[in-house]
Enzyme design. Structure first.
Site, short mmCIF file in Angstrom:
data_model
loop_
_atom_site.label_atom_id
_atom_site.label_comp_id
_atom_site.label_asym_id
_atom_site.label_seq_id
_atom_site.Cartn_x
_atom_site.Cartn_y
_atom_site.Cartn_z
N LYS A 1 0.79 -1.30 0.04
CA LYS A 1 0.02 -0.05 -0.01
C LYS A 1 1.05 1.26 -0.02
CE LYS A 1 -2.12 -1.37 3.69
NZ LYS A 1 -2.94 -1.83 4.93
N GLY B 56 -8.40 4.21 10.25
CA GLY B 56 -9.19 2.72 9.70
C GLY B 56 -9.03 2.19 8.62
N THR B 57 -8.29 2.95 7.59
CA THR B 57 -8.13 2.71 6.35
C THR B 57 -7.74 1.20 6.07
OG1 THR B 57 -5.99 3.75 6.26
CG2 THR B 57 -7.84 4.95 5.28
N GLY B 58 -6.62 0.79 6.93
CA GLY B 58 -6.00 -0.27 6.66
C GLY B 58 -6.85 -1.55 7.00
N CYS B 59 -7.42 -1.39 8.23
CA CYS B 59 -8.63 -2.50 8.53
C CYS B 59 -9.56 -2.41 7.47
CB CYS B 59 -9.04 -2.12 9.86
SG CYS B 59 -7.90 -1.75 11.18
N THR C 267 -8.83 9.72 8.21
CA THR C 267 -8.68 8.38 7.52
C THR C 267 -8.24 7.35 8.39
OG1 THR C 267 -6.19 9.01 7.46
CG2 THR C 267 -7.65 9.60 5.54
#
Length: 261
Positions: free
Chosen positions: A173, A206-209, A204
């Site tokens: 990412k 929580g984007t990875g989860c 932003t």
């Protein structure tokens, strides 16, 4: 039967990341979400004020309770703070016939450490080999492999380093780079570059989860990895665009953006 997805991750009391983000994402994408809580955090828009890891026995019992009765079509892992928990979860995944999305969570959006340094070897040699898709950001790539990525071209080197630990696919990412939000998905033979506009929105959390859970949802519905990742990228891009202020710091992405739009 509605596809079932299990998240194995930590609880975010502020509702923006972790188990809470995972379950919201799964609901938005039409699958039944289930959870194994690995840690409880006191967390808000300003950061993580405290974290308490659950015993391996409690994690194992939750996992077996869900998988042995209800069954799963995909599993997503998130915060696994210690070597013991990583080892425990890796052993459980080895008994489960379903695709696995590993989000190797190292630090929070606010810079708080969520993975003990002593757990890194277990992540490298036990958890990543179990992954159908591993989804590290550039900070996590550096933490796991020692490869520092400063340009888009460097993402290939990062992918090679991650794949060396055994996941079938690596999704590197590149959101921390300048310019468009670009990610690289590869299994070592084919490459898929996924691009999206970068929105001027600092909310932003929580984007990875959210991305990892969206991928797991797509896999549970039968999509191939490239299609599941592309659909997840589209979903999380909309969620970032819709992110909103919450509290006095960094707010969450909007998991319900499709409903509201």
């Amino acid at each position: 039967m509605i596809p079932r997805v299990l998240t194995v991750a930590g609880s975010d009391s502020g509702g923006g990341a972790g188990i809470q983000a995972d379950l919201k994402t799964m609901l938005a994408l039409g699958v039944h979400g289930m959870s194994v809580v690995t840690a409880v955090t006191a967390q808000n828009s300003l950061g993580v004020q405290g974290a308490w890891e659950l015993p391996a026995e409690a994690v194992r019992a939750q996992y077996r309770s869900v998988v042995d009765d209800i069954g799963v079509q995909a599993v997503k892992t998130g915060m696994l703070a210690s070597a013991e928990l990583v080892e425990t979860v890796a052993g459980l995944l080895a008994t489960t016939d379903a695709p696995v999305v590993v989000d190797p969570v190292g630090v929070s959006k606010h810079g708080d450490a969520l993975l003990a340094a002593s757990a890194l070897d277990a992540v490298r040699h036990r958890l990543l080999p179990a992954a159908t898709v591993a989804t590290p950001n550039l900070d996590e790539v550096l933490q796991i492999t020692g490869v520092r990525v400063e340009t888009e071209a460097g993402m290939r080197e990062a992918a090679v380093a991650v794949l060396a630990y055994g996941p079938t696919w690596a999704l590197i990412k590149g959101g921390h780079l300048a310019g468009d939000a670009v990610d690289l998905l590869t299994d070592g033979s084919e490459e898929h570059w996924l691009r999206a506009p970068r929105y001027d929105n600092r909310h932003t959390h929580g984007t990875g989860c959210t991305l990892a859970s969206a991928i797991a949802s797509g896999l549970a519905k039968g999509a191939a990895v490239p299609e599941a990742v592309a659909a997840a990228k589209e979903y999380v891009t909309g969620a970032i665009r819709g992110g909103f202020a919450l509290g006095g710091g960094i707010g969450p992405v909007d998991h319900g953006w499709r409903v509201r739009s």
